[in-house]
Scaffold this motif. Structure first.
Motif, PDB file in Angstrom:
ATOM      1  N   ARG A  97      -6.069 -14.088  17.797  1.00  0.00           N
ATOM      2  CA  ARG A  97      -5.827 -13.803  16.562  1.00  0.00           C
ATOM      3  C   ARG A  97      -6.618 -15.600  15.436  1.00  0.00           C
ATOM      4  NH1 ARG A  97       0.204 -11.417  15.334  1.00  0.00           N
ATOM      5  NH2 ARG A  97      -0.517 -12.250  13.083  1.00  0.00           N
ATOM      6  N   ALA A  98      -5.923 -16.581  16.149  1.00  0.00           N
ATOM      7  CA  ALA A  98      -6.406 -17.918  15.401  1.00  0.00           C
ATOM      8  C   ALA A  98      -7.406 -18.194  15.977  1.00  0.00           C
ATOM      9  CB  ALA A  98      -5.076 -19.424  15.625  1.00  0.00           C
ATOM     10  N   PHE A  99      -8.142 -18.131  16.909  1.00  0.00           N
ATOM     11  CA  PHE A  99      -9.486 -18.223  16.938  1.00  0.00           C
ATOM     12  C   PHE A  99     -10.403 -16.985  16.449  1.00  0.00           C
ATOM     13  CE2 PHE A  99     -12.753 -15.864  20.576  1.00  0.00           C
ATOM     14  CZ  PHE A  99     -13.302 -17.706  21.221  1.00  0.00           C
ATOM     15  N   VAL A 100      -9.920 -15.800  16.285  1.00  0.00           N
ATOM     16  CA  VAL A 100     -10.967 -15.164  15.153  1.00  0.00           C
ATOM     17  C   VAL A 100     -11.040 -15.794  14.255  1.00  0.00           C
ATOM     18  CG1 VAL A 100     -11.320 -12.062  14.760  1.00  0.00           C
ATOM     19  CG2 VAL A 100     -10.436 -12.449  16.878  1.00  0.00           C
ATOM     20  N   ARG A 101      -9.679 -15.554  13.835  1.00  0.00           N
ATOM     21  CA  ARG A 101      -9.678 -16.338  12.256  1.00  0.00           C
ATOM     22  C   ARG A 101     -10.711 -17.442  11.988  1.00  0.00           C
ATOM     23  NH1 ARG A 101      -4.271 -16.868  12.340  1.00  0.00           N
ATOM     24  NH2 ARG A 101      -4.319 -18.894  12.664  1.00  0.00           N
ATOM     25  N   GLY A 102     -10.570 -18.709  13.345  1.00  0.00           N
ATOM     26  CA  GLY A 102     -11.233 -19.707  13.282  1.00  0.00           C
ATOM     27  C   GLY A 102     -12.516 -19.873  12.630  1.00  0.00           C
ATOM     28  N   TRP A 103     -13.388 -18.348  13.977  1.00  0.00           N
ATOM     29  CA  TRP A 103     -14.677 -18.754  13.629  1.00  0.00           C
ATOM     30  C   TRP A 103     -14.591 -17.429  12.784  1.00  0.00           C
ATOM     31  CZ3 TRP A 103     -18.426 -19.973  16.173  1.00  0.00           C
ATOM     32  CH2 TRP A 103     -18.537 -20.583  17.283  1.00  0.00           C
ATOM     33  N   ARG A 104     -13.921 -16.586  12.249  1.00  0.00           N
ATOM     34  CA  ARG A 104     -14.528 -16.453  10.742  1.00  0.00           C
ATOM     35  C   ARG A 104     -14.570 -16.710   9.904  1.00  0.00           C
ATOM     36  NH1 ARG A 104     -10.533 -16.568   6.148  1.00  0.00           N
ATOM     37  NH2 ARG A 104      -9.330 -15.764   7.334  1.00  0.00           N
ATOM     38  N   ARG A 105     -13.200 -18.410   9.702  1.00  0.00           N
ATOM     39  CA  ARG A 105     -13.953 -19.067   8.587  1.00  0.00           C
ATOM     40  C   ARG A 105     -14.842 -19.979   9.220  1.00  0.00           C
ATOM     41  NH1 ARG A 105      -8.373 -22.714   8.235  1.00  0.00           N
ATOM     42  NH2 ARG A 105      -9.666 -23.304   6.381  1.00  0.00           N
ATOM     43  N   LEU A 106     -15.732 -20.576  10.714  1.00  0.00           N
ATOM     44  CA  LEU A 106     -16.916 -20.838  10.668  1.00  0.00           C
ATOM     45  C   LEU A 106     -18.096 -20.474  10.328  1.00  0.00           C
ATOM     46  CD1 LEU A 106     -16.046 -22.560  14.344  1.00  0.00           C
ATOM     47  CD2 LEU A 106     -16.445 -23.546  12.640  1.00  0.00           C
ATOM     48  N   VAL A 107     -18.360 -19.035  10.362  1.00  0.00           N
ATOM     49  CA  VAL A 107     -18.937 -18.106   9.879  1.00  0.00           C
ATOM     50  C   VAL A 107     -18.866 -18.267   7.926  1.00  0.00           C
ATOM     51  CG1 VAL A 107     -19.734 -17.247  12.157  1.00  0.00           C
ATOM     52  CG2 VAL A 107     -18.240 -16.506  10.730  1.00  0.00           C
ATOM     53  N   GLN A 108     -18.448 -17.909   7.692  1.00  0.00           N
ATOM     54  CA  GLN A 108     -18.423 -18.217   6.266  1.00  0.00           C
ATOM     55  C   GLN A 108     -18.380 -19.898   5.905  1.00  0.00           C
ATOM     56  OE1 GLN A 108     -14.128 -16.710   5.399  1.00  0.00           O
ATOM     57  NE2 GLN A 108     -14.949 -14.669   5.407  1.00  0.00           N
ATOM     58  N   ALA A 111     -16.879 -22.782   6.106  1.00  0.00           N
ATOM     59  CA  ALA A 111     -15.504 -24.377   5.583  1.00  0.00           C
ATOM     60  C   ALA A 111     -15.769 -25.056   6.707  1.00  0.00           C
ATOM     61  CB  ALA A 111     -14.868 -23.176   6.287  1.00  0.00           C
ATOM     62  N   ASP A 112     -15.398 -26.175   6.318  1.00  0.00           N
ATOM     63  CA  ASP A 112     -15.821 -27.816   6.849  1.00  0.00           C
ATOM     64  C   ASP A 112     -14.649 -27.632   7.587  1.00  0.00           C
ATOM     65  OD1 ASP A 112     -15.737 -30.594   6.550  1.00  0.00           O
ATOM     66  OD2 ASP A 112     -13.967 -30.198   6.521  1.00  0.00           O
ATOM     67  N   PHE A 113     -15.578 -27.991   8.659  1.00  0.00           N
ATOM     68  CA  PHE A 113     -15.043 -28.158  10.337  1.00  0.00           C
ATOM     69  C   PHE A 113     -14.073 -29.055  10.344  1.00  0.00           C
ATOM     70  CE2 PHE A 113     -18.950 -28.196  13.089  1.00  0.00           C
ATOM     71  CZ  PHE A 113     -19.338 -26.982  12.385  1.00  0.00           C
ATOM     72  N   GLU A 114     -13.607 -29.660   9.259  1.00  0.00           N
ATOM     73  CA  GLU A 114     -12.193 -30.240   9.569  1.00  0.00           C
ATOM     74  C   GLU A 114     -11.420 -29.809   8.728  1.00  0.00           C
ATOM     75  OE1 GLU A 114     -10.352 -34.441  10.972  1.00  0.00           O
ATOM     76  OE2 GLU A 114     -12.536 -33.645  11.346  1.00  0.00           O
ATOM     77  N   ARG A 115     -11.279 -29.355   8.002  1.00  0.00           N
ATOM     78  CA  ARG A 115     -10.364 -28.523   6.910  1.00  0.00           C
ATOM     79  C   ARG A 115     -10.112 -26.894   8.137  1.00  0.00           C
ATOM     80  NH1 ARG A 115      -7.377 -30.092   2.738  1.00  0.00           N
ATOM     81  NH2 ARG A 115      -6.035 -27.614   2.461  1.00  0.00           N
ATOM     82  N   ILE A 116     -10.664 -26.734   8.697  1.00  0.00           N
ATOM     83  CA  ILE A 116     -10.066 -25.692   9.552  1.00  0.00           C
ATOM     84  C   ILE A 116      -9.547 -26.333  10.641  1.00  0.00           C
ATOM     85  CG2 ILE A 116     -11.019 -23.847  11.435  1.00  0.00           C
ATOM     86  CD1 ILE A 116     -13.175 -23.686   9.661  1.00  0.00           C
TER      87      ILE A 116
END
Length: 308
Positions: free
Chosen positions: A32-43, A45-50
């Motif tokens: 779930r963290a993997f999916v959430r992280g990719w959702r934030r990446l495609v939106q 979001a800043d790499f460092e913040r993620i």
């Protein structure tokens, strides 16, 4: 030397997020963290913040599993009370991190954000490219060799499990090598892009695909990259080649994290196969201390299930 600077006890506990689940969504907490992280990446979001927020969330989860800020707020805790719980769990996790872990104040500083964030796993799955969900469904091959039978271990981890845990390891290791946590985290999150289409046959598959192997990887990696926003795909095309070398700081971070996760996964299966009931009773206090412990131990003794 690798200069990992993180105790394997902490890494092992982060790896256990591959095996922790709760009722709020499908898959393990790592998936779930993997999916959430990719959702934030495609939106965008800043790499460092993620990297900071997802790694801090993972550290807390080594102690609280699925009990996060949204659960605590739903249960009626005030914001300050929920934050105190997360900070307590975070600090407890780092107690086993080893003396060389280094400064983690940047990770601790994002805990207030985790109190406010909702964890809506189903919503995340609706907002990621197809390769992300394919990696969550794609099992890892485990230990294979072209000249010996496959060793089957159950249950297999997913590529989402492996990529996220490797990303969390990478984020912890990165400052020791002078690498931004964000860049290290994202390289690990993306390092199995070809397996969105390519089932994992492990080392045996690499050898037997022979001269075709690298061409297949490149073609399928491009298929996954084409599913991403152009700017994100462009940044990954710059970062990802570094995973193939230990001659750059990013490459050293990634390869240290990757091999640690692969070998700790094997250790997990070995420990699971050797686990005994006595360990649960004597070492883990599965019959917890409390007002009814004496009675419960008596019940087990009468049934022939007590400590021997």
């Amino acid at each position: 030397m690798s200069g990992v600077g993180v105790g394997t006890t902490l890494l092992r506990q982060l790896g256990d997020l591959k095996r922790l689940r709760d009722a709020r969504g499908p898959g393990s907490l790592a998936d779930r963290a993997f999916v959430r992280g990719w959702r934030r990446l495609v939106q965008g979001a800043d790499f460092e913040r993620i990297a900071l927020e997802e790694t801090a969330r993972a550290l807390v989860a080594t102690r609280l599993a699925g009990v996060d800020g949204s659960v605590l707020r739903r249960a009626g805790l005030e914001r300050a009370e929920a934050l105190e719980v997360l900070e307590r769990a975070f600090d407890a996790a780092l107690e086993v991190g080893g003396p060389e872990l280094g400064d983690t104040e940047d990770l601790r500083a994002v805990l207030p954000q985790l109190v406010d964030d909702a964890d809506d796993a189903e919503d995340d799955r609706d907002r990621v490219p197809p390769f992300v969900l394919a990696l969550v469904d794609q099992p890892r091959a485990g230990a294979t060799h072209p000249s010996t039978p496959r060793i089957i271990v159950e249950p297999p981890e997913s590529h989402g499990d492996h990529c996220f845990v490797t990303a969390a390891y990478s984020a912890l290791i990165a400052p020791r090598h002078g690498v931004a946590r964000g860049d290290a985290f994202v390289v690990a999150m993306a390092h199995h892009l070809p397996n969105g289409d390519l089932p994992d046959a492990g080392y045996a598959g690499e050898v037997l695909l022979g001269e075709h192997y690298l061409r297949i990887l490149d073609a399928l990696e491009q298929r996954s990259l084409e599913q991403l926003p152009a700017e994100l795909a462009g940044r990954l095309r710059i970062l990802l080649p570094q995973r193939e070398t230990a001659e750059t700081p990013v490459g050293r971070v990634f390869n240290a994290a990757d091999v640690l996760d692969r070998v700790l996964q094997v250790h997990h299966h070995a420990r699971a196969a050797a686990f005994t009931a006595s360990q649960a009773l004597e070492d883990l206090d599965i019959v917890h201390p409390g007002t009814v412990q004496t009675y419960q131990l008596g019940v087990l003794a009468d049934a022939g299930l007590g400590i021997r």
